[in-house]
Design a protein around this motif. Structure first.
Motif, short mmCIF file in Angstrom:
data_model
loop_
_atom_site.label_atom_id
_atom_site.label_comp_id
_atom_site.label_asym_id
_atom_site.label_seq_id
_atom_site.Cartn_x
_atom_site.Cartn_y
_atom_site.Cartn_z
N ILE A 104 0.84 -1.20 0.00
CA ILE A 104 0.00 0.00 0.00
C ILE A 104 0.87 1.25 0.00
CG2 ILE A 104 -1.61 1.37 1.39
CD1 ILE A 104 -2.90 -1.29 2.26
N ILE A 105 1.88 1.25 0.84
CA ILE A 105 2.74 2.43 0.97
C ILE A 105 3.65 2.58 -0.24
CG2 ILE A 105 4.71 3.32 2.29
CD1 ILE A 105 3.14 2.58 4.83
N ALA A 106 4.21 1.47 -0.73
CA ALA A 106 5.07 1.55 -1.92
C ALA A 106 4.28 2.08 -3.13
CB ALA A 106 5.66 0.18 -2.22
N LYS A 107 3.05 1.64 -3.28
CA LYS A 107 2.21 2.07 -4.40
C LYS A 107 1.87 3.55 -4.28
CE LYS A 107 -0.47 1.42 -8.03
NZ LYS A 107 0.10 1.11 -9.37
N ALA A 108 1.70 4.05 -3.07
CA ALA A 108 1.32 5.44 -2.84
C ALA A 108 2.49 6.41 -2.96
CB ALA A 108 0.68 5.58 -1.46
N ALA A 109 3.72 5.88 -2.97
CA ALA A 109 4.91 6.74 -2.96
C ALA A 109 5.29 7.20 -4.37
CB ALA A 109 6.08 6.00 -2.33
N LYS A 110 5.74 8.44 -4.47
CA LYS A 110 6.23 8.96 -5.74
C LYS A 110 7.49 8.20 -6.17
CE LYS A 110 6.52 13.40 -6.35
NZ LYS A 110 6.84 14.83 -6.06
N SER A 111 8.29 7.79 -5.19
CA SER A 111 9.51 7.04 -5.47
C SER A 111 9.67 5.94 -4.43
CB SER A 111 10.72 7.97 -5.45
OG SER A 111 11.91 7.27 -5.74
N PHE A 112 10.08 4.76 -4.88
CA PHE A 112 10.23 3.60 -4.00
C PHE A 112 11.65 3.07 -4.13
CE2 PHE A 112 9.04 -1.16 -3.49
CZ PHE A 112 9.40 -1.14 -2.15
N ILE A 113 12.39 3.16 -3.03
CA ILE A 113 13.78 2.69 -2.99
C ILE A 113 13.85 1.38 -2.21
CG2 ILE A 113 16.10 3.16 -2.11
CD1 ILE A 113 15.63 6.10 -2.61
N VAL A 114 14.49 0.39 -2.80
CA VAL A 114 14.67 -0.91 -2.16
C VAL A 114 16.12 -1.05 -1.72
CG1 VAL A 114 14.61 -3.41 -2.52
CG2 VAL A 114 12.84 -1.96 -3.51
N ILE A 115 16.31 -1.46 -0.49
CA ILE A 115 17.65 -1.68 0.05
C ILE A 115 17.81 -3.17 0.32
CG2 ILE A 115 18.09 0.63 0.96
CD1 ILE A 115 16.92 -0.18 3.59
N ALA A 116 18.91 -3.73 -0.18
CA ALA A 116 19.08 -5.18 -0.08
C ALA A 116 20.54 -5.55 0.03
CB ALA A 116 18.47 -5.85 -1.31
N ASP A 117 20.86 -6.44 0.97
CA ASP A 117 22.23 -6.94 1.02
C ASP A 117 22.42 -7.89 -0.17
OD1 ASP A 117 21.76 -9.81 2.41
OD2 ASP A 117 20.51 -8.31 3.38
N PRO A 118 23.67 -8.16 -0.58
CA PRO A 118 23.95 -8.81 -1.86
C PRO A 118 23.27 -10.16 -2.08
CG PRO A 118 25.97 -7.90 -0.93
CD PRO A 118 24.91 -7.75 0.11
N GLU A 197 -3.63 -10.12 -0.41
CA GLU A 197 -2.52 -9.57 -1.20
C GLU A 197 -1.40 -10.60 -1.19
OE1 GLU A 197 -1.12 -8.07 -3.74
OE2 GLU A 197 -2.28 -6.30 -3.16
N ASN A 198 -0.48 -10.46 -2.14
CA ASN A 198 0.67 -11.36 -2.19
C ASN A 198 1.96 -10.56 -2.20
OD1 ASN A 198 1.87 -11.29 -5.14
ND2 ASN A 198 -0.36 -11.22 -5.36
N GLY A 199 3.07 -11.24 -1.97
CA GLY A 199 4.35 -10.57 -1.78
C GLY A 199 5.14 -10.30 -3.04
N LEU A 200 4.52 -10.42 -4.22
CA LEU A 200 5.19 -10.04 -5.46
C LEU A 200 5.00 -8.54 -5.69
CD1 LEU A 200 4.20 -13.04 -7.73
CD2 LEU A 200 6.54 -12.36 -7.14
N PHE A 201 6.11 -7.83 -5.78
CA PHE A 201 6.10 -6.40 -6.06
C PHE A 201 6.69 -6.24 -7.46
CE2 PHE A 201 5.25 -6.42 -1.72
CZ PHE A 201 5.15 -5.16 -1.15
N VAL A 202 5.82 -6.15 -8.46
CA VAL A 202 6.25 -6.17 -9.86
C VAL A 202 6.24 -4.76 -10.43
CG1 VAL A 202 5.74 -7.08 -12.16
CG2 VAL A 202 5.36 -8.51 -10.13
N GLY A 203 7.39 -4.32 -10.92
CA GLY A 203 7.49 -3.01 -11.55
C GLY A 203 7.29 -1.84 -10.60
N MET A 204 7.53 -2.03 -9.33
CA MET A 204 7.28 -0.98 -8.35
C MET A 204 8.55 -0.27 -7.89
SD MET A 204 4.28 -2.74 -6.02
CE MET A 204 3.82 -1.20 -5.23
N ALA A 205 9.67 -0.97 -7.86
CA ALA A 205 10.91 -0.38 -7.33
C ALA A 205 11.52 0.58 -8.34
CB ALA A 205 11.90 -1.47 -6.99
N ASP A 206 11.85 1.79 -7.89
CA ASP A 206 12.51 2.77 -8.75
C ASP A 206 14.03 2.71 -8.65
OD1 ASP A 206 10.15 4.26 -9.81
OD2 ASP A 206 9.78 4.58 -7.68
#
Length: 223
Positions: A104-118, A197-206
């Protein structure tokens, strides 16, 4: 070097004065929120909107002012972790159980940043079991419909009883052999009655912030 701390704190550089920031959930974004708390103490003016009760508690502890959706016009930036990130920036999220609020929050955001260890970077999604949030009513039948999509669903439990999300729902952790078409699977899962809802976030990360083998920060973004 703490990989999660490095990428979590790097994301803070994108937070500007006056922003409304979506605050993710998990061990990597913990470092983002902690750093933001220090900057707020030093004078940074932001408002946060949390993706979970756990994040809400942490944000309050570090002094980040929080708001509700009815108090804002938009979310400027959301920062969150991921359980898997593929080469097209598609994600699996929900290992911590907050996938609905996170989406919900990622979809509402103008920009979505994902942080991930390698080790979260993968060629194809699916090694990590896909979380699917369902309503408790009729969950046994919902499980059968999910299973028909080609997976082995397991009801997430906590000390022998069903795990409950912040929304009072159950989660199935679904083991797919591989997820070659995440967009199609995301839609098909959400067409099942009982699936919230499911945990697939498709085309959302900027942007995706991670590290390479040499522990150098890599920032990939959409063109």
């Amino acid at each position: 070097m703490n990989d999660k701390k490095v990428v979590g704190e790097k994301a803070v550089e994108y937070v500007k004065d006056g922003m409304v920031v979506g605050l993710g959930t998990g061990s990597t974004v913990f470092h983002t929120i902690s750093k933001l708390g220090k900057l707020v103490e030093e004078g940074l003016s932001i408002k946060g909107i949390p993706t979970s009760k756990q994040t809400e508690k942490l944000a309050k502890e570090v002094g980040i002012p929080l708001v509700m959706f009815n108090e804002i016009e938009q979310i400027d930036l959301a920062i969150d972790g991921a359980d898997e990130v593929d080469d097209d920036f598609n994600l699996i999220k929900g290992g911590g159980g907050a996938l609905l609020r996170e989406k919900i929050i990622a979809k509402a955001a103008k920009s979505f940043i994902v942080i991930a260890d390698p080790h979260k970077r993968v060629n194809k999604l699916g090694a990590f079991p896909l979380p699917v949030e369902v309503v408790p009513f009729g969950f046994e039948m919902t499980m059968k419909h999910i299973q028909d999509l080609g997976c082995s669903p397991h009801l997430r439990q906590n000390n022998g009883i069903p795990f409950l999300t912040d929304n009072g729902n159950y989660i199935f952790d679904c083991h797919f052999p591989k997820i070659s078409q995440p967009g199609e699977l995301e839609k098909n899962l959400n067409l099942i009655p009982g699936v919230v809802e499911n945990g697939l976030f498709v085309g959302m990360a900027d942007k995706v912030i991670t590290l390479n083998r040499e522990k150098t920060i890599i920032i990939n973004g959409r063109v």
